[in-house]
Design an enzyme around this catalytic site. Structure first.
Site, PDB file in Angstrom:
ATOM      1  CB  ALA A   5       5.243   4.839   6.010  1.00 38.08           C
ATOM      2  N   GLY A  30       3.735   7.485   1.792  1.00 41.94           N
ATOM      3  CA  GLY A  30       5.162   7.328   1.502  1.00 41.94           C
ATOM      4  C   GLY A  30       5.429   6.759   0.115  1.00 41.94           C
ATOM      5  CD  GLU A  57       5.693  11.502   1.899  1.00 42.94           C
ATOM      6  OE1 GLU A  57       5.398  10.488   2.566  1.00 42.94           O
ATOM      7  OE2 GLU A  57       6.143  12.542   2.395  1.00 42.94           O
ATOM      8  CD  GLU A  98       0.847  10.741   4.106  1.00 39.41           C
ATOM      9  OE1 GLU A  98      -0.030  11.220   3.353  1.00 39.41           O
ATOM     10  OE2 GLU A  98       1.921  10.278   3.691  1.00 39.41           O
TER      11      GLU A  98
HETATM   12  N1  COA Z   1       0.922  -0.163   5.970  1.00 41.54           N
HETATM   13  C1  COA Z   1       0.820  -1.404   6.422  1.00 41.54           C
HETATM   14  N2  COA Z   1       0.049  -2.346   5.836  1.00 41.54           N
HETATM   15  C2  COA Z   1      -0.641  -1.969   4.744  1.00 41.54           C
HETATM   16  C3  COA Z   1      -0.590  -0.670   4.215  1.00 41.54           C
HETATM   17  C4  COA Z   1       0.249   0.252   4.883  1.00 41.54           C
HETATM   18  N3  COA Z   1       0.412   1.500   4.427  1.00 41.54           N
HETATM   19  N4  COA Z   1      -1.391  -0.618   3.141  1.00 41.54           N
HETATM   20  C5  COA Z   1      -1.925  -1.844   2.996  1.00 41.54           C
HETATM   21  N5  COA Z   1      -1.479  -2.659   3.953  1.00 41.54           N
HETATM   22  C6  COA Z   1      -1.817  -4.081   4.173  1.00 41.54           C
HETATM   23  C7  COA Z   1      -3.183  -4.244   4.799  1.00 41.54           C
HETATM   24  O1  COA Z   1      -3.107  -4.048   6.190  1.00 41.54           O
HETATM   25  C8  COA Z   1      -3.471  -5.669   4.411  1.00 41.54           C
HETATM   26  O2  COA Z   1      -2.726  -6.518   5.233  1.00 41.54           O
HETATM   27  P1  COA Z   1      -3.428  -7.743   6.023  1.00 41.54           P
HETATM   28  O3  COA Z   1      -3.976  -8.623   4.933  1.00 41.54           O
HETATM   29  O4  COA Z   1      -2.277  -8.340   6.779  1.00 41.54           O
HETATM   30  O5  COA Z   1      -4.479  -7.121   6.860  1.00 41.54           O
HETATM   31  C9  COA Z   1      -2.884  -5.789   3.002  1.00 41.54           C
HETATM   32  O6  COA Z   1      -1.920  -4.737   2.913  1.00 41.54           O
HETATM   33  C10 COA Z   1      -3.891  -5.581   1.905  1.00 41.54           C
HETATM   34  O7  COA Z   1      -4.529  -4.347   2.109  1.00 41.54           O
HETATM   35  P2  COA Z   1      -6.138  -4.156   2.206  1.00 41.54           P
HETATM   36  O8  COA Z   1      -6.403  -2.930   2.975  1.00 41.54           O
HETATM   37  O9  COA Z   1      -6.756  -5.428   2.671  1.00 41.54           O
HETATM   38  O10 COA Z   1      -6.483  -3.967   0.663  1.00 41.54           O
HETATM   39  P3  COA Z   1      -7.718  -3.164   0.062  1.00 41.54           P
HETATM   40  O11 COA Z   1      -7.729  -3.468  -1.395  1.00 41.54           O
HETATM   41  O12 COA Z   1      -8.943  -3.409   0.839  1.00 41.54           O
HETATM   42  O13 COA Z   1      -7.338  -1.606   0.237  1.00 41.54           O
HETATM   43  C11 COA Z   1      -5.866   0.322   0.205  1.00 41.54           C
HETATM   44  C12 COA Z   1      -6.227  -1.057  -0.411  1.00 41.54           C
HETATM   45  C13 COA Z   1      -4.571   0.765  -0.423  1.00 41.54           C
HETATM   46  C14 COA Z   1      -6.978   1.338  -0.122  1.00 41.54           C
HETATM   47  C15 COA Z   1      -5.724   0.174   1.742  1.00 41.54           C
HETATM   48  O14 COA Z   1      -4.842  -0.896   2.009  1.00 41.54           O
HETATM   49  C16 COA Z   1      -5.159   1.394   2.424  1.00 41.54           C
HETATM   50  O15 COA Z   1      -5.880   2.371   2.610  1.00 41.54           O
HETATM   51  N6  COA Z   1      -3.883   1.361   2.835  1.00 41.54           N
HETATM   52  C17 COA Z   1      -3.273   2.387   3.618  1.00 41.54           C
HETATM   53  C18 COA Z   1      -2.896   3.556   2.767  1.00 41.54           C
HETATM   54  C19 COA Z   1      -2.324   4.687   3.607  1.00 41.54           C
HETATM   55  O16 COA Z   1      -2.993   5.277   4.425  1.00 41.54           O
HETATM   56  N7  COA Z   1      -1.049   5.001   3.342  1.00 41.54           N
HETATM   57  C20 COA Z   1      -0.386   6.086   3.978  1.00 41.54           C
HETATM   58  C21 COA Z   1       0.393   5.644   5.136  1.00 41.54           C
HETATM   59  S1  COA Z   1       1.122   7.017   5.959  1.00 41.54           S
END
Ligand code: COA
Length: 257
Positions: free
Chosen positions: A66, A111, A114, A134
């Site tokens: 999400a 999400g 999910e 989460e």
């Molecule tokens: N919601 C909003 N934005 C998200 C996102 C999410 N769940 N997951 C990734 N993004 C965005 C990042 O904020 C970033 O945006 P920006 O360039 O505007 O800052 C872009 O996607 C790229 O992500 P980034 O974190 O820079 O890539 P990465 O390769 O360093 O890491 C992940 C990849 C997937 C490990 C990391 O993005 C992450 O942990 N995401 C969240 C996952 C999460 O907790 N999901 C559950 C949500 S309840």
């Protein structure tokens, strides 16, 4: 139907839905969830559709969860109604009367995982990572993840998986029973399409009943539904044809999708 964050293509009666916000790793924001709801409603009754594949745009993510950036505005009521809405949309995916396969082509987190769990079958590229992180945000999955994961891999494994918040690779996910097939990265879409063709060779009437019966397996109505569906099918042309073809030692000709 035009969408901002979804791409839809159809080939040989199989619809491919691509969640498309690649700059944000296809995170499910409000707009995308609205579009997903509209999309599912628009295909639910389409008898021409053999199956649906859901995948993510770009080469990095299926769906990274999400949209966390929208979480800052949520209070208790807002968060609960967001979860209620997400659960409803994902349930409508699970309830589709044709097979739905998640072609997991990159990060499937929160999400995003999910969403994959709401699909009937999951296929993933070998190096993709998936998890329910989460807990690392101080929350729990809210789009049906605690319920579906427990049903799919069992409670003990689900507790460990959700409480750790850690990501696992596709091979480990297959060992745990979380996904069904691992492919070379990049082949997951093709494999998903082949899989749908291979399980939709017979009557669409039997397919929809297999999906419903397996969805409610374990509930107290499961056996009742099974016997009623078994009975109803005897009233279809396809069952009459299938049984007659066996007796006449020929290939059945089902009405098909
Ligand atoms: N919601 C909003 N934005 C998200 C996102 C999410 N769940 N997951 C990734 N993004 C965005 C990042 O904020 C970033 O945006 P920006 O360039 O505007 O800052 C872009 O996607 C790229 O992500 P980034 O974190 O820079 O890539 P990465 O390769 O360093 O890491 C992940 C990849 C997937 C490990 C990391 O993005 C992450 O942990 N995401 C969240 C996952 C999460 O907790 N999901 C559950 C949500 S309840």
């Amino acid at each position: 139907m035009e969408f901002q964050n979804l791409k839809v293509t159809t080939q040989d009666q199989i619809v491919v839905l691509t969640i498309s916000r690649p700059q944000q790793l296809n995170a499910l924001n409000n707009v995308t969830m609205n579009e997903l709801e509209q999309f599912v409603n628009s295909i639910a009754l389409d008898k021409q559709i053999k199956g649906l594949v859901i995948t993510g745009d770009g080469n990095k993510a299926f769906v990274a969860g999400a949209d966390i950036k929208e979480f800052t505005e949520l209070d208790v009521k807002g968060a609960e109604s967001m979860a209620e809405r997400g659960q409803k949309i994902f349930q409508s995916i699970e309830d589709l009367p044709f097979p739905v396969v998640a072609a997991i082509n990159g990060f499937a987190l929160g999400g995003g995982l999910e969403l994959a769990l709401a699909c009937h079958i999951r296929v993933a590229g070998s190096t993709v990572q998936m998890g329910l992180p989460e807990v690392k945000l101080g929350i729990i999955p809210g789009y049906g993840g605690t319920q579906r994961l427990t049903k799919i891999i069992g409670r003990a494994k689900a507790i460990e998986f959700i409480a750790s918040g850690e990501m696992i690779e596709a091979r480990k996910a297959k060992e745990m029973g979380l996904i069904s097939h691992v492919t070379i990265l990049g082949n997951e879409l093709l494999k998903s399409i082949e899989l749908i063709h291979s399980i939709t060779k017979y009557s669409p009437n039997t397919m929809s009943k297999i999906l419903k019966a397996t969805a409610i397996a374990g509930s107290k109505n499961g056996y009742q539904y099974e016997r009623e569906a078994f009975g109803e099918l005897f009233n279809t042309q396809d069952a009459k044809e299938g049984i007659q073809a066996f007796i006449e030692k020929r290939k059945p000709s089902f009405k098909g999708f």
